[in-house]
Design an enzyme around this catalytic site. Structure first.
Site, mmCIF file in Angstrom:
data_model
loop_
_atom_site.group_PDB
_atom_site.id
_atom_site.type_symbol
_atom_site.label_atom_id
_atom_site.label_comp_id
_atom_site.label_asym_id
_atom_site.label_seq_id
_atom_site.Cartn_x
_atom_site.Cartn_y
_atom_site.Cartn_z
ATOM 1 C CG ASN A 170 -5.954 12.783 -7.103
ATOM 2 O OD1 ASN A 170 -5.907 12.975 -6.203
ATOM 3 N ND2 ASN A 170 -6.686 12.126 -7.964
ATOM 4 C CE LYS A 173 -4.961 8.963 -7.894
ATOM 5 N NZ LYS A 173 -4.805 7.812 -9.031
ATOM 6 C CG HIS A 195 -10.347 10.322 -9.553
ATOM 7 N ND1 HIS A 195 -10.306 9.095 -9.378
ATOM 8 C CD2 HIS A 195 -9.317 10.961 -10.290
ATOM 9 C CE1 HIS A 195 -8.912 8.821 -9.860
ATOM 10 N NE2 HIS A 195 -8.380 9.836 -10.177
ATOM 11 C CD GLU A 215 -8.107 6.257 -7.821
ATOM 12 O OE1 GLU A 215 -7.894 7.383 -7.040
ATOM 13 O OE2 GLU A 215 -7.186 5.896 -8.895
ATOM 14 C CD GLU A 270 -7.783 11.504 -14.141
ATOM 15 O OE1 GLU A 270 -6.663 12.021 -14.105
ATOM 16 O OE2 GLU A 270 -8.558 11.231 -13.084
ATOM 17 N N GLY A 316 -2.817 4.883 -12.987
ATOM 18 C CA GLY A 316 -1.944 4.085 -11.919
ATOM 19 C C GLY A 316 -1.513 2.614 -12.674
ATOM 20 C CB SER A 354 0.491 6.276 -16.783
ATOM 21 O OG SER A 354 -0.363 5.439 -16.002
HETATM 22 P P1 PGA Z 1 -1.763 8.452 -12.139
HETATM 23 O O1 PGA Z 1 -3.553 8.916 -11.649
HETATM 24 O O2 PGA Z 1 -1.318 9.668 -12.849
HETATM 25 O O3 PGA Z 1 -1.120 7.619 -10.924
HETATM 26 O O4 PGA Z 1 -2.191 7.472 -13.313
HETATM 27 C C1 PGA Z 1 -3.865 10.093 -12.616
HETATM 28 C C2 PGA Z 1 -5.190 10.306 -11.791
HETATM 29 O O5 PGA Z 1 -5.924 9.335 -11.287
HETATM 30 O O6 PGA Z 1 -5.518 11.372 -11.327
#
Ligand code: PGA
Length: 253
Positions: free
Chosen positions: A9, A11, A96, A98, A168, A174, A214
Site C-alpha cells: 500500500n 499510500k 483502511h 486511515e 491491521e 506506521g 509495521s
Molecule cells: P505500515 O502500514 O506497514 O507502514 O505499518 C501498513 C498499512 O497501513 O497498510
C-alpha cells in the site's frame, strides 16, 4: 488452498518518476524471481493506469487504495468501481484505518463498497482492526467481530469467498510497533471462526486474511508462518524494492 499474498500500500507517496521507477524495479524482480505468493500493489489512483501498462501481463496485481460507495455522478474527487473495472484493475482496498480516521469511513459504507466491488468483478481487500484504546480496554475481539459482521455479513457465501481481509491493528500501522505473531494469529483465527460460524468452515478456509502493521524484512517470515496468516499488507516497507522483495521472500523456504 487459499491464496498467499503480499500487497504493498503506497499510500500518498512518490511523484510520477519515482512511482514508475519502483514499478519497473518490481517488474524486473518478478520476471527474475519465482515467488511463492501473489504480489499486489496499491499505488495512488493517479498512477493506476501506468501500473496496468507496466504490469501488462498481470505480473503484479493492481489495486486502488479506495473506491467510491456511489456508482457514478456528482461525487468530486472520487473514483468508481466501474472506472477500476474499465482499466482492468484487480480490486481495491476498502476501509483502511486511515480512511476511517481522516475521512470518517464507517463499516456500513465499507459494506456498500465491498458489494459494489464484487458486483464489478473486483477483489475487495477489506481492512479492519482495533485502536490502541480498544486493545487496552480488552475490546479487540469484539471490535473486530462487529467490523467483520457489519461490513461483510450481507454477502452470500459465494461472494464472501472472493473477499480478502486485512487485519491491521491501528496501533501497529506506521508506528514501528508490530503485533507479535501470536497476537496477530489469535485475531486471524478469531476472524476465521466468526466467518465459519455463519458461512461454514469450508468457506472460512478459502478466505485469505492478511496482516498489516509495521511488517518489515526482519519480521515477515515469522508472521507469515502462522497458520491463519496468509500474507501481509505492507505500507512503509513497500516503498523500496529492497525491503518489499525481502518481505515477499518471507514466503520462501
Ligand atoms: P505500515 O502500514 O506497514 O507502514 O505499518 C501498513 C498499512 O497501513 O497498510
Amino acid at each position: 488452498m487459499r491464496k498467499k499474498i503480499v500487497a504493498g500500500n503506497w499510500k500518498m507517496n512518490k511523484n510520477v518518476t519515482d512511482a514508475q521507477q519502483l514499478m519497473i524495479q518490481l517488474l524486473r524482480y518478478k520476471n527474475n524471481n519465482a515467488t511463492n505468493c501473489e504480489v499486489w500493489i496499491a499505488p495512488p489512483a493517479l498512477y493506476l493506469t501506468m501500473a496496468k501498462d507496466v504490469f501488462d501481463k498481470g505480473q503484479v496485481g493492481v489495486f486502488s487504495q479506495d473506491m467510491s460507495a456511489y456508482e457514478s455522478g456528482a461525487y468530486t474527487g472520487e473514483i468508481s468501481a466501474d472506472m477500476l473495472q474499465s482499466i482492468d484493475a484487480k480490486g481495491s482496498l476498502i476501509g483502511h484505518s486511515e480512511r476511517r480516521q481522516y475521512h470518517n469511513e464507517t463499516d456500513a459504507q465499507c459494506n456498500v463498497k465491498v458489494k459494489l466491488a464484487l458486483d464489478k468483478g473486483l477483489i475487495p481487500v477489506y481492512c479492519n482492526g482495533e485502536t490502541l484504546e480498544q486493545r487496552k480496554a480488552g475490546q479487540h475481539f469484539d471490535v473486530v467481530k462487529t467490523q467483520t459482521e457489519t461490513a461483510l455479513f450481507t454477502l452470500t457465501a459465494d461472494e464472501i469467498k472472493k473477499v480478502v481481509i486485512a487485519y491491521e491493528p491501528v496501533w501497529a500501522i506506521g508506528t514501528g510497533e508490530t503485533a507479535t505473531p501470536e497476537q496477530a494469529q489469535e485475531i486471524h483465527a478469531h476472524i476465521r471462526n466468526i466467518i465459519a460460524a455463519k458461512y461454514g468452515q469450508d468457506v472460512a478456509d478459502e478466505i485469505s486474511i492478511l496482516y498489516g502493521g509495521s511488517v518489515k524484512p526482519d519480521n515477515a517470515k515469522e508472521i507469515f508462518s502462522q497458520p491463519d496468516i496468509d500474507g501481509g499488507l505492507i505500507g512503509g516497507a513497500a516503498l523500496k524494492l529492497e525491503d518489499f522483495s525481502k518481505i515477499i521472500e518471507g514466503f520462501n523456504a
